[in-house]
Design a protein around this motif. Structure first.
Motif, short mmCIF file in Angstrom:
data_model
loop_
_atom_site.label_atom_id
_atom_site.label_comp_id
_atom_site.label_asym_id
_atom_site.label_seq_id
_atom_site.Cartn_x
_atom_site.Cartn_y
_atom_site.Cartn_z
N ILE A 195 11.38 -42.62 -72.28
CA ILE A 195 10.61 -43.78 -71.83
C ILE A 195 9.35 -43.89 -72.68
CG2 ILE A 195 9.26 -44.78 -69.91
CD1 ILE A 195 12.26 -44.97 -69.46
N GLN A 197 5.68 -46.29 -73.31
CA GLN A 197 4.77 -47.32 -72.77
C GLN A 197 4.57 -48.47 -73.78
OE1 GLN A 197 4.04 -43.81 -72.17
NE2 GLN A 197 5.13 -44.41 -70.30
N SER A 229 15.05 -52.51 -73.83
CA SER A 229 14.67 -52.79 -72.44
C SER A 229 14.86 -51.57 -71.55
CB SER A 229 15.48 -53.98 -71.89
OG SER A 229 16.84 -53.63 -71.70
N GLN A 230 15.76 -50.65 -71.95
CA GLN A 230 15.98 -49.42 -71.19
C GLN A 230 14.94 -48.34 -71.52
OE1 GLN A 230 20.27 -48.21 -70.90
NE2 GLN A 230 20.58 -49.98 -72.25
N LEU A 232 11.62 -49.08 -72.23
CA LEU A 232 10.26 -49.51 -71.91
C LEU A 232 9.90 -49.18 -70.46
CD1 LEU A 232 7.89 -50.99 -73.31
CD2 LEU A 232 8.75 -53.12 -72.29
N ASP A 233 8.76 -48.55 -70.30
CA ASP A 233 8.22 -48.22 -68.97
C ASP A 233 8.17 -49.50 -68.11
OD1 ASP A 233 6.27 -47.67 -66.81
OD2 ASP A 233 5.80 -45.86 -67.94
N LYS A 234 8.56 -49.39 -66.87
CA LYS A 234 8.63 -50.57 -66.00
C LYS A 234 7.28 -50.97 -65.42
CE LYS A 234 13.11 -51.15 -66.31
NZ LYS A 234 13.32 -50.36 -67.54
N LYS A 235 6.31 -50.04 -65.40
CA LYS A 235 5.02 -50.34 -64.77
C LYS A 235 3.89 -50.51 -65.78
CE LYS A 235 5.90 -48.18 -60.28
NZ LYS A 235 5.45 -47.15 -59.31
N TYR A 237 3.09 -50.97 -69.75
CA TYR A 237 3.81 -51.23 -71.00
C TYR A 237 3.15 -52.31 -71.84
CZ TYR A 237 5.42 -55.13 -68.12
OH TYR A 237 5.45 -56.23 -67.31
N PHE A 261 14.83 -59.17 -70.78
CA PHE A 261 13.76 -58.54 -70.02
C PHE A 261 13.45 -59.29 -68.72
CE2 PHE A 261 13.10 -56.97 -74.29
CZ PHE A 261 12.68 -55.66 -74.10
N VAL A 264 8.57 -61.74 -67.85
CA VAL A 264 7.65 -60.70 -68.31
C VAL A 264 6.20 -61.12 -68.02
CG1 VAL A 264 9.22 -59.91 -70.12
CG2 VAL A 264 7.54 -61.68 -70.66
N SER A 292 1.73 -55.28 -69.53
CA SER A 292 1.50 -55.16 -68.10
C SER A 292 0.05 -55.40 -67.73
CB SER A 292 1.92 -53.77 -67.62
OG SER A 292 1.20 -52.76 -68.32
#
Length: 293
Positions: A195, A197, A229-230, A232-235, A237, A261, A264, A292
């Protein structure tokens, strides 16, 4: 859709453009080299270009992608220049290549600022940043300057060595260098469950991996973005992609990002350009970025 141009260059200037050429000042030296998108007329007369330029790129007749530099007395084949903005302080080695490039894309400075600022804003220490098709490493240096743990991937060993020289000239260290095909590396990172960021992509229209792997932008970009997309940090980034392929619209990238994605946060997309001193705007690729925060 936005038009973005760097605002903080002191060492670089686009002096004039036209007749499929551009006249640029890199630090202490002025270069004249081909530019396929400068379809308009030059603003300065040719004798002014001849007077101002320290080096001219002359294309080969049989291969317009390659050529030779014609140097005036006192023009070195290698030199250094700086980019400084707020706390970002980078130094680049420039060199005259047979493909007209000099080791830096000045329009990317607006993205270096973005990378530096977004990396600085992460709450966690040493956020992980992956730079794919990383060339001579301007984006890697920006992320490292902001405290990131940086992985720099490029398929050309000599270019990675050049990046290392830029890192050392910028008084930075501990970037992880990977000489590999970007798509192959990303597939392996997905399998590992890695993962990041920050993700930075700068893919060419065409390319070859170190083992002859073929890269064609139109054929491979969809798969690469799905894999990214797999990663990249979900929170926490940021994501940035640049595309230089002639005729590759920013709308295509917008469709790809939205399809892969989803919705976004803080999206920005459009064209990068440089403006010469006669206010002609030279387009130099499309970009898409989001974060984010």
């Amino acid at each position: 859709m936005q038009l973005l141009s760097p605002q903080h260059w002191k060492a670089y200037r686009l002096i004039d453009s036209g007749n499929f050429e551009k006249l640029e000042k890199f630090g202490d030296f002025t270069l004249s080299r081909p530019e396929p998108q400068a379809v308009w007329d030059k603003s300065l007369p040719q004798n002014e270009w001849e007077k101002m330029a320290s080096a001219f790129f002359r294309k080969e007749k049989n291969n317009p992608e390659k050529g030779q530099w014609e140097l005036k007395k006192g023009m070195p084949e290698r030199w250094f220049m700086d980019y400084k903005h707020t706390q970002l302080n980078l130094t680049f080695k420039l060199a005259l290549s047979s493909f007209k490039h000099v080791g830096i894309f000045p329009e990317q400075a607006t993205n270096w600022d973005f990378i530096y600022e977004k990396t600085k804003q992460f709450a966690q220490p040493q956020p992980r940043v992956l730079n794919l098709f990383a060339y001579t490493g301007g984006a890697s240096l920006a992320a490292k300057s902001a405290g990131a743990d940086v992985v720099h991937v490029d398929s050309v060993k000599q270019v990675v060595s050049w990046s290392r020289e830029n890192m050392e000239a910028s008084k930075l260290d501990n970037i992880r260098w990977v000489v590999e095909d970007a798509l192959k590396y990303v597939k392996r990172e997905v399998k590992r469950g890695s993962i990041y960021q920050g993700l930075i992509l700068d893919p060419p229209a065409y390319g070859r991996g170190p083992d002859g792997e073929k890269w064609v932008l139109e054929e491979n970009i969809n798969e690469l973005l799905k894999l990214c997309s797999q990663l990249l940090d979900k929170k926490n980034y940021f994501f940035i992609i640049n595309l230089y392929s002639l005729g590759f619209s920013a709308l295509i990238v917008d469709n790809l990002i939205n399809g892969i994605f989803g919705k976004v946060a803080n999206p920005e997309w459009g064209e990068l350009y440089l403006e010469d001193q006669f206010h002609k705007k030279l387009p130099l690729g499309v970009f898409y970025r989001f974060s984010s925060h």
